[in-house]
Design an enzyme around this catalytic site. Structure first.
Site, PDB file in Angstrom:
ATOM      1  N   PRO A   2       0.509  -1.313  -0.264  1.00 49.49           N
ATOM      2  CA  PRO A   2       0.317  -0.231   0.123  1.00 49.49           C
ATOM      3  C   PRO A   2       0.703   1.693  -0.031  1.00 49.49           C
ATOM      4  O   PRO A   2       1.932   1.355   1.316  1.00 49.49           O
ATOM      5  CB  PRO A   2      -0.926  -0.299   1.481  1.00 49.49           C
ATOM      6  CG  PRO A   2       0.493  -1.083   2.026  1.00 49.49           C
ATOM      7  CD  PRO A   2       0.593  -1.964   0.838  1.00 49.49           C
ATOM      8  N   GLU A   3       0.304   2.222  -1.125  1.00 51.76           N
ATOM      9  CA  GLU A   3       1.108   3.434  -0.820  1.00 51.76           C
ATOM     10  C   GLU A   3       0.432   4.399   0.125  1.00 51.76           C
ATOM     11  O   GLU A   3      -0.625   4.333   0.660  1.00 51.76           O
ATOM     12  CB  GLU A   3       1.227   4.271  -2.119  1.00 51.76           C
ATOM     13  CG  GLU A   3       2.104   3.056  -3.314  1.00 51.76           C
ATOM     14  CD  GLU A   3       3.892   3.940  -3.640  1.00 51.76           C
ATOM     15  OE1 GLU A   3       4.216   4.810  -3.203  1.00 51.76           O
ATOM     16  OE2 GLU A   3       4.962   2.670  -4.755  1.00 51.76           O
ATOM     17  N   ARG A 124       1.015 -11.678   5.568  1.00 50.44           N
ATOM     18  CA  ARG A 124       2.395 -11.780   5.658  1.00 50.44           C
ATOM     19  C   ARG A 124       3.095 -11.082   6.546  1.00 50.44           C
ATOM     20  O   ARG A 124       3.682 -11.968   6.885  1.00 50.44           O
ATOM     21  CB  ARG A 124       3.199 -10.995   4.081  1.00 50.44           C
ATOM     22  CG  ARG A 124       2.493 -11.572   2.564  1.00 50.44           C
ATOM     23  CD  ARG A 124       3.372 -10.891   1.324  1.00 50.44           C
ATOM     24  NE  ARG A 124       4.144 -11.429   1.265  1.00 50.44           N
ATOM     25  CZ  ARG A 124       5.472 -10.378   0.551  1.00 50.44           C
ATOM     26  NH1 ARG A 124       4.600  -9.971  -0.230  1.00 50.44           N
ATOM     27  NH2 ARG A 124       6.734 -10.770   0.280  1.00 50.44           N
TER      28      ARG A 124
END
Ligand SMILES: [Zn+2]
Length: 294
Positions: A2-3, A124
């Site tokens: 995610p940015e 993750r």
């Protein structure tokens, strides 16, 4: 990963259902995410109201009653799901989430006093949560060295020139440096440089005159940085609205980029058509048009 626009979208999705509500119960299903969760994590939250939720760089920052701040980061694959209370379907109105069996990657669940359930899922586990004393926040290692927010007024041509003066590094690395601009990531640096017509290989010091005044290039960069981020946030907002018929998951959306990920495709500038190039700078891919960007 995610940015900033995705984190901003998550923040805007969570803020209306979290701010003002108390943590009625917190489920912690494992001792750690990327790092161990703080000691007595659930106890320190339970019964306390979340006063405000904001974003700083790519961190979600939730001020909690009692002098602590909940800091959350999505890492590579973190996402939040908002589950409506069964008895109060109009509370938010935007999110519907009918969960079946608990997902093995649902690590943290906040049961808020307004009946909303917020689930943090992270396959993750590069994300993290921490509790930091309010007064220690500015000097905390996560925040102490962060540069200005790209969407705030502190980012302006004068600031860029001041930080760029005398630097021989390339422009791409300068704009990615979190100590200069906080939260601006690889994708959006490529996009902003394309729109500004500036080569990623250009020397950073060309943003400032010898006397330190901003050059026209610095003036050009500021609005395009805001534009690429704001357009992605707007796209994320529309994704959020679409989710009312889906599962309420917050975290990721597809966005159309002009150069990023388009190696070999023709440049979109009218009359150009040169193939977009990909180079690697400091281990990260940069996409650009060598004809339009100088
Ligand atoms: Zn071009």
């Amino acid at each position: 990963m995610p940015e900033l626009p995705e984190v901003e979208t998550v923040c805007r999705g969570l803020e209306p259902v979290m701010a003002g509500a108390a943590f009625q119960a917190v489920e912690q299903r494992r001792p750690d995410l990327r790092w161990p969760l703080p000691p007595r994590f659930t106890e320190r939250l339970t019964g306390r109201r979340l006063l405000a939720l904001t974003r700083r760089a790519k961190f979600l920052v939730g001020r909690i009653e009692g002098g602590e701040t909940l800091v959350m980061h999505l890492g590579m694959s973190g996402r939040f799901t908002i589950a409506m209370g069964q008895n109060d379907p109009d509370l938010v109105g935007r999110f519907v989430y009918d969960t079946g069996a608990a997902d093995v990657h649902d690590h943290i669940v906040f049961h808020m006093s307004n009946g909303v359930r917020i689930v943090y899922n992270d396959p993750r586990r590069f994300g993290f949560m921490d509790l930091i004393a309010d007064e220690a926040l500015d000097t905390h290692k996560l925040f102490a060295d962060l540069g200005v927010e790209p969407l705030g007024n502190a980012l302006n041509a004068g600031y860029l020139a001041e930080r760029a003066r005398g630097r021989s590094s390339d422009l791409k690395s300068f704009l990615l440096d979190q100590r200069i601009i906080a939260g601006l990531g690889n994708i959006y640096v490529s996009e902003a440089l394309f729109r500004a017509g500036l080569s990623p290989n250009r020397r950073t010091k060309s943003l400032a005159s010898k006397a330190g005044a901003p050059t026209e290039r610095a003036e050009r960069l500021v609005p395009v940085i805001r534009d690429v981020l704001n357009e992605a946030i707007a796209a994320g907002g529309s994704t959020l609205r679409d989710y009312k018929h889906a599962d309420g998951a917050l975290g990721y959306f597809q966005h159309a980029f002009r150069v990023y990920g388009r190696e070999g495709e023709p440049c979109m500038t009218q009359g150009c058509g040169q193939p977009i190039r990909r180079i690697v700078q400091a281990g990260r891919s940069t996409f650009y048009c060598s004809a339009c960007q100088r």
